[in-house]
Write a protein that holds these residues in place. Structure first.
Motif, mmCIF file in Angstrom:
data_model
loop_
_atom_site.group_PDB
_atom_site.id
_atom_site.type_symbol
_atom_site.label_atom_id
_atom_site.label_comp_id
_atom_site.label_asym_id
_atom_site.label_seq_id
_atom_site.Cartn_x
_atom_site.Cartn_y
_atom_site.Cartn_z
ATOM 1 N N PRO A 69 36.684 47.814 40.637
ATOM 2 C CA PRO A 69 35.525 47.338 41.407
ATOM 3 C C PRO A 69 34.574 46.473 40.596
ATOM 4 O O PRO A 69 33.880 45.616 41.161
ATOM 5 C CB PRO A 69 34.838 48.626 41.862
ATOM 6 N N VAL A 70 34.549 46.663 39.275
ATOM 7 C CA VAL A 70 33.661 45.846 38.439
ATOM 8 C C VAL A 70 34.065 44.370 38.507
ATOM 9 O O VAL A 70 33.219 43.488 38.355
ATOM 10 C CB VAL A 70 33.651 46.357 36.985
ATOM 11 N N LYS A 71 35.340 44.090 38.755
ATOM 12 C CA LYS A 71 35.751 42.699 38.965
ATOM 13 C C LYS A 71 34.931 42.087 40.104
ATOM 14 O O LYS A 71 34.417 40.963 39.988
ATOM 15 C CB LYS A 71 37.235 42.628 39.325
ATOM 16 N N LEU A 72 34.823 42.813 41.206
ATOM 17 C CA LEU A 72 34.103 42.303 42.377
ATOM 18 C C LEU A 72 32.615 42.175 42.089
ATOM 19 O O LEU A 72 31.984 41.167 42.456
ATOM 20 C CB LEU A 72 34.332 43.226 43.580
ATOM 21 N N PHE A 73 32.044 43.178 41.441
ATOM 22 C CA PHE A 73 30.606 43.137 41.132
ATOM 23 C C PHE A 73 30.276 41.954 40.218
ATOM 24 O O PHE A 73 29.241 41.298 40.374
ATOM 25 C CB PHE A 73 30.169 44.446 40.473
ATOM 26 N N THR A 74 31.168 41.683 39.281
ATOM 27 C CA THR A 74 30.954 40.560 38.355
ATOM 28 C C THR A 74 31.036 39.227 39.097
ATOM 29 O O THR A 74 30.228 38.320 38.859
ATOM 30 C CB THR A 74 31.987 40.594 37.220
ATOM 31 N N ILE A 75 31.986 39.112 40.002
ATOM 32 C CA ILE A 75 32.112 37.884 40.795
ATOM 33 C C ILE A 75 30.872 37.670 41.656
ATOM 34 O O ILE A 75 30.361 36.546 41.770
ATOM 35 C CB ILE A 75 33.381 37.947 41.670
ATOM 36 N N GLY A 134 40.288 34.949 33.319
ATOM 37 C CA GLY A 134 40.809 34.048 34.341
ATOM 38 C C GLY A 134 39.800 33.777 35.443
ATOM 39 O O GLY A 134 39.642 32.639 35.896
ATOM 40 N N ILE A 135 39.104 34.832 35.888
ATOM 41 C CA ILE A 135 38.068 34.675 36.912
ATOM 42 C C ILE A 135 36.942 33.786 36.389
ATOM 43 O O ILE A 135 36.429 32.911 37.105
ATOM 44 C CB ILE A 135 37.506 36.049 37.321
ATOM 45 N N PHE A 136 36.559 34.011 35.144
ATOM 46 C CA PHE A 136 35.482 33.246 34.512
ATOM 47 C C PHE A 136 35.774 31.752 34.547
ATOM 48 O O PHE A 136 34.946 30.953 35.000
ATOM 49 C CB PHE A 136 35.326 33.737 33.067
ATOM 50 N N PHE A 137 36.963 31.358 34.108
ATOM 51 C CA PHE A 137 37.309 29.937 34.090
ATOM 52 C C PHE A 137 37.411 29.379 35.509
ATOM 53 O O PHE A 137 37.002 28.237 35.767
ATOM 54 C CB PHE A 137 38.618 29.719 33.325
ATOM 55 N N GLY A 138 37.965 30.169 36.429
ATOM 56 C CA GLY A 138 38.087 29.706 37.809
ATOM 57 C C GLY A 138 36.742 29.446 38.462
ATOM 58 O O GLY A 138 36.546 28.430 39.147
ATOM 59 N N MET A 139 35.798 30.325 38.240
ATOM 60 C CA MET A 139 34.479 30.171 38.850
ATOM 61 C C MET A 139 33.696 29.035 38.198
ATOM 62 O O MET A 139 32.959 28.302 38.876
ATOM 63 C CB MET A 139 33.698 31.484 38.773
ATOM 64 N N LEU A 140 33.822 28.888 36.877
ATOM 65 C CA LEU A 140 33.111 27.801 36.208
ATOM 66 C C LEU A 140 33.637 26.447 36.646
ATOM 67 O O LEU A 140 32.873 25.487 36.813
ATOM 68 C CB LEU A 140 33.228 27.945 34.692
ATOM 69 N N TRP A 141 34.951 26.350 36.835
ATOM 70 C CA TRP A 141 35.519 25.079 37.282
ATOM 71 C C TRP A 141 34.978 24.722 38.661
ATOM 72 O O TRP A 141 34.600 23.568 38.916
ATOM 73 C CB TRP A 141 37.039 25.181 37.306
ATOM 74 N N MET A 155 37.371 35.302 43.935
ATOM 75 C CA MET A 155 38.428 36.162 44.466
ATOM 76 C C MET A 155 39.789 35.484 44.353
ATOM 77 O O MET A 155 40.803 36.125 44.037
ATOM 78 C CB MET A 155 38.137 36.510 45.935
ATOM 79 N N THR A 156 39.812 34.178 44.605
ATOM 80 C CA THR A 156 41.072 33.431 44.507
ATOM 81 C C THR A 156 41.582 33.427 43.074
ATOM 82 O O THR A 156 42.776 33.658 42.817
ATOM 83 C CB THR A 156 40.870 31.984 44.994
ATOM 84 N N ALA A 157 40.685 33.161 42.121
ATOM 85 C CA ALA A 157 41.079 33.146 40.707
ATOM 86 C C ALA A 157 41.596 34.516 40.278
ATOM 87 O O ALA A 157 42.578 34.609 39.515
ATOM 88 C CB ALA A 157 39.888 32.736 39.841
ATOM 89 N N MET A 158 40.968 35.579 40.769
ATOM 90 C CA MET A 158 41.397 36.932 40.422
ATOM 91 C C MET A 158 42.835 37.181 40.885
ATOM 92 O O MET A 158 43.677 37.672 40.113
ATOM 93 C CB MET A 158 40.458 37.958 41.066
ATOM 94 N N LEU A 159 43.137 36.829 42.131
ATOM 95 C CA LEU A 159 44.477 37.066 42.664
ATOM 96 C C LEU A 159 45.515 36.161 41.996
ATOM 97 O O LEU A 159 46.604 36.614 41.637
ATOM 98 C CB LEU A 159 44.480 36.842 44.177
ATOM 99 N N MET A 165 41.769 44.615 48.745
ATOM 100 C CA MET A 165 41.452 44.593 50.168
ATOM 101 C C MET A 165 39.974 44.286 50.398
ATOM 102 O O MET A 165 39.621 43.522 51.305
ATOM 103 C CB MET A 165 41.849 45.915 50.820
ATOM 104 N N VAL A 166 39.106 44.852 49.576
ATOM 105 C CA VAL A 166 37.680 44.533 49.687
ATOM 106 C C VAL A 166 37.444 43.064 49.329
ATOM 107 O O VAL A 166 36.611 42.390 49.935
ATOM 108 C CB VAL A 166 36.841 45.466 48.795
ATOM 109 N N ALA A 167 38.199 42.562 48.345
ATOM 110 C CA ALA A 167 38.099 41.144 47.982
ATOM 111 C C ALA A 167 38.434 40.263 49.183
ATOM 112 O O ALA A 167 37.724 39.284 49.477
ATOM 113 C CB ALA A 167 39.028 40.829 46.814
ATOM 114 N N LEU A 168 39.498 40.610 49.908
ATOM 115 C CA LEU A 168 39.839 39.851 51.114
ATOM 116 C C LEU A 168 38.776 40.021 52.186
ATOM 117 O O LEU A 168 38.485 39.085 52.942
ATOM 118 C CB LEU A 168 41.197 40.305 51.657
#
Length: 372
Positions: A112-118, A167-174, A315-319, A355-358
């Motif tokens: 869940p911390v992945k989602l909170f960070t995003i 991976g999420i970090f780079f995806g969101m920064l881009w 969420m996309t970068a995470m998946l 599922m929560v991410a979706l």
């Protein structure tokens, strides 16, 4: 009434793709556990899915703007608190303290911390209103938001999950309009780090061992030189053999049935798909993932509000990262690491998170132009 009106706007394509992936995962888990002491695990997976539909739908009808506002700080703080508690009182499994026991339920807080960070990163990025990110005012705060959970997770240790955050970090920064020079610098630094590990592995392993843990060194060795230690490279080699033996149409799953592939129902479930259903089955699975990511990218492009775009991008970068690494480590593209295959691998915490991410992605889609 508002609840039903919102559900009518739900992206049916994403729902259909989710159902197809969960169905594929259920069949794969059944094939991986049939006739073993874990027989029936696919039923538990279906129960998890049914129960987790409730939080997914609740998040879907909840206006995502509430979660990307000030509430994001509290959710993030709660997540960091959970990671700190895991470090202090976490349950040790296979030498790593990653789990919290709540009665008979075990949860992995890093999920869940992945989602909170995003959510918090989306909140911070949208403040710039689409302008180029400044180094001190914008980039450093986002770096700090990602660095804190990464450090806690590395201490568990869980390198695989920590890499997902990267991976999420780079995806969101881009998506957040980072300056090209900053991105090239970061990619260059990552390349230098990887190159240094590679050079030290061949030039001075004793020095490298001072920077990486023994199990990480074993995975590097397994990836770069599988023949050097057949015992350590067993998982890696058996997964590749199982996938290759499936050929075009698949076979009866001999390698998996006889226990040659470790963790076949969880992290190594792609090997089950490749062996049992062959190249065609693996291709269908990859096509489902492609359609899922394609639809999510479409929502990013359709979304007019930056917070929503950044949220879906995260969420996309995470998946994407999890899919690439999980499949890649079984076909020799990346070293083995503990990353599950989204919606396919068995695991309550990862399934709930995905599922929560979706649900959050669906919320962004539903609430465009609506503030209710």
């Amino acid at each position: 009434m508002i609840f039903l009106d919102k559900l009518k706007k739900i992206d049916r394509g994403l729902i259909v793709l989710l159902l197809c992936l969960v169905a594929a995962g259920t069949v794969a888990i059944y094939r991986a556990t049939a006739g073993t002491k874990l027989d029936g695990l696919h039923i538990s997976s279906l129960v998890y899915f049914g129960v987790f539909c409730i939080p997914m739908l609740l998040v879907t009808i909840l206006n995502y703007r509430l979660l990307t506002g000030k509430l994001a700080y509290y959710l993030y703080a709660f997540g960091i608190g959970m990671l700190a508690y895991v470090h202090w009182k976490g349950q040790v499994v296979n030498g790593a303290a990653r789990w919290l026991s709540i009665g008979s339920v075990e949860i992995q807080p890093s999920e869940p911390v992945k989602l909170f960070t995003i959510l918090l990163a989306a909140h911070l990025l949208q403040k710039r209103e689409g302008e180029k990110l400044r180094f001190v005012q914008d980039l450093l705060p986002v770096c700090a938001v990602f660095a804190l959970p990464i450090l806690f997770i590395l201490k568990q240790p869980d390198l695989g999950t920590a890499l997902v955050f990267v991976g999420i970090f780079f995806g969101m920064l881009w998506t957040g309009n980072i300056r090209l020079s900053y991105m090239l610098t970061a990619v260059g630094a990552a390349g230098i780090a990887a190159g240094s590990v590679l050079w030290l592995y061949y030039a001075d392993r004793e020095l490298l061992s001072k920077f990486v843990k023994p199990h990480q060194m074993a995975r590097i060795q397994t990836f770069l030189d599988p023949a050097s230690d057949p015992q350590k490279s067993w998982h890696y080699e058996q997964a590749r053999i199982a996938i290759g033996s499936g050929q075009l149409h698949g076979n009866n799953g001999l390698y998996q049935q006889q226990g040659f592939v470790p963790y076949a129902y969880s992290d190594s479930i792609f090997a089950v798909v490749g062996e049992k259903y062959g190249f065609l089955g693996a291709t269908i699975l990859l096509m489902l993932y492609f359609l899922l990511i394609y639809r999510m990218v479409g929502i990013i492009l359709e979304t007019k509000e930056l917070a929503g775009s950044y949220l879906v991008a995260g969420m996309t970068a995470m998946l994407v990262f999890q899919i690439y690494v999980n499949i890649g480590m079984h076909i020799g593209l990346v070293p083995l690491t503990g990353i599950s295959l989204p919606f396919i691998s068995y695991g309550g915490s990862s399934l709930l998170t995905n599922m929560v991410a979706l649900g959050l992605v669906l919320s962004v889609k539903i609430h465009q132009g609506s503030f209710e």
